[in-house]
Design a protein around this motif. Structure first.
Motif, short mmCIF file in Angstrom:
data_model
loop_
_atom_site.label_atom_id
_atom_site.label_comp_id
_atom_site.label_asym_id
_atom_site.label_seq_id
_atom_site.Cartn_x
_atom_site.Cartn_y
_atom_site.Cartn_z
N MET A 16 0.85 -1.19 0.00
CA MET A 16 0.00 0.00 0.00
C MET A 16 0.88 1.24 0.00
N HIS A 17 0.48 2.25 -0.77
CA HIS A 17 1.28 3.48 -0.86
C HIS A 17 0.54 4.72 -0.38
N CYS A 18 -0.80 4.64 -0.30
CA CYS A 18 -1.56 5.84 0.06
C CYS A 18 -2.92 5.45 0.61
N GLY A 19 -3.66 6.44 1.01
CA GLY A 19 -5.00 6.22 1.54
C GLY A 19 -5.94 5.60 0.54
N SER A 20 -5.72 5.86 -0.74
CA SER A 20 -6.58 5.26 -1.77
C SER A 20 -6.40 3.74 -1.81
N CYS A 21 -5.19 3.27 -1.54
CA CYS A 21 -4.94 1.82 -1.48
C CYS A 21 -5.78 1.21 -0.36
N ALA A 22 -5.75 1.85 0.81
CA ALA A 22 -6.51 1.36 1.96
C ALA A 22 -8.01 1.37 1.67
N LEU A 23 -8.48 2.43 1.02
CA LEU A 23 -9.90 2.53 0.69
C LEU A 23 -10.30 1.45 -0.31
N LEU A 24 -9.45 1.16 -1.27
CA LEU A 24 -9.72 0.11 -2.24
C LEU A 24 -9.87 -1.24 -1.54
N ILE A 25 -9.00 -1.53 -0.57
CA ILE A 25 -9.08 -2.78 0.19
C ILE A 25 -10.38 -2.82 0.99
N ASP A 26 -10.68 -1.75 1.70
CA ASP A 26 -11.91 -1.72 2.51
C ASP A 26 -13.15 -1.88 1.64
N ASP A 27 -13.17 -1.26 0.47
CA ASP A 27 -14.32 -1.40 -0.43
C ASP A 27 -14.47 -2.84 -0.91
N ALA A 28 -13.36 -3.49 -1.25
CA ALA A 28 -13.42 -4.88 -1.73
C ALA A 28 -13.88 -5.80 -0.60
N LEU A 29 -13.38 -5.58 0.60
CA LEU A 29 -13.78 -6.43 1.72
C LEU A 29 -15.24 -6.22 2.09
N ALA A 30 -15.76 -5.01 1.90
CA ALA A 30 -17.17 -4.74 2.19
C ALA A 30 -18.09 -5.58 1.31
N ASP A 31 -17.62 -5.96 0.14
CA ASP A 31 -18.42 -6.77 -0.78
C ASP A 31 -18.33 -8.27 -0.48
N LEU A 32 -17.44 -8.66 0.43
CA LEU A 32 -17.26 -10.08 0.75
C LEU A 32 -18.29 -10.49 1.80
N PRO A 33 -19.15 -11.48 1.48
CA PRO A 33 -20.15 -11.92 2.47
C PRO A 33 -19.48 -12.37 3.76
N GLY A 34 -19.99 -11.86 4.87
CA GLY A 34 -19.47 -12.22 6.17
C GLY A 34 -18.58 -11.17 6.79
N VAL A 35 -18.07 -10.23 5.98
CA VAL A 35 -17.26 -9.15 6.54
C VAL A 35 -18.19 -8.10 7.11
N ILE A 36 -18.00 -7.81 8.39
CA ILE A 36 -18.85 -6.84 9.08
C ILE A 36 -18.24 -5.45 8.98
N THR A 37 -16.96 -5.33 9.33
CA THR A 37 -16.25 -4.06 9.20
C THR A 37 -14.80 -4.34 8.82
N SER A 38 -14.18 -3.35 8.22
CA SER A 38 -12.73 -3.42 8.00
C SER A 38 -12.17 -2.01 8.14
N ARG A 39 -11.01 -1.96 8.77
CA ARG A 39 -10.30 -0.69 8.95
C ARG A 39 -8.88 -0.92 8.49
N THR A 40 -8.54 -0.32 7.35
CA THR A 40 -7.22 -0.50 6.76
C THR A 40 -6.48 0.82 6.80
N SER A 41 -5.21 0.76 7.19
CA SER A 41 -4.37 1.95 7.27
C SER A 41 -3.12 1.75 6.43
N SER A 42 -2.95 2.60 5.42
CA SER A 42 -1.74 2.52 4.61
C SER A 42 -0.53 2.99 5.41
N LYS A 43 -0.76 3.91 6.33
CA LYS A 43 0.32 4.43 7.17
C LYS A 43 0.91 3.33 8.06
N LYS A 44 0.04 2.51 8.64
CA LYS A 44 0.47 1.44 9.54
C LYS A 44 0.74 0.14 8.78
#
Length: 75
Positions: A16-44
């Motif tokens: 991951m290089h930026c916040g957009s990378c983290a947002l892309l991951i969170d958006d993809a995980l939101a579409d996965l059945p069974g995922v309730i929440t995801s919090r991704t940080s490119s900084k960490k």
């Protein structure tokens, strides 16, 4: 009907290089059945995913890897 049980999976995500990378991951995980929440940080370089039994660790990792990132459980 029994109550849904949930678990939190902590992953280290490489590539991951930026916040957009983290947002892309969170958006993809939101579409996965069974995922309730995801919090991704490119900084960490980490992602915390709360999920129920419909989503397995392997499915979550595969979803992130399909986006071009490498994910592994945080040790």
């Amino acid at each position: 009907m029994p109550p849904e049980t949930s678990a939190t999976l902590e992953l280290t995500v490489h590539g991951m290089h930026c916040g957009s990378c983290a947002l892309l991951i969170d958006d993809a995980l939101a579409d996965l059945p069974g995922v309730i929440t995801s919090r991704t940080s490119s900084k960490k370089g980490r992602s915390a995913i709360t999920h129920d039994q419909r989503a397995t660790q392997a499915q979550i990792v595969a979803t992130i890897q399909d986006l071009g990132y490498r994910a592994e459980p945080t040790s």
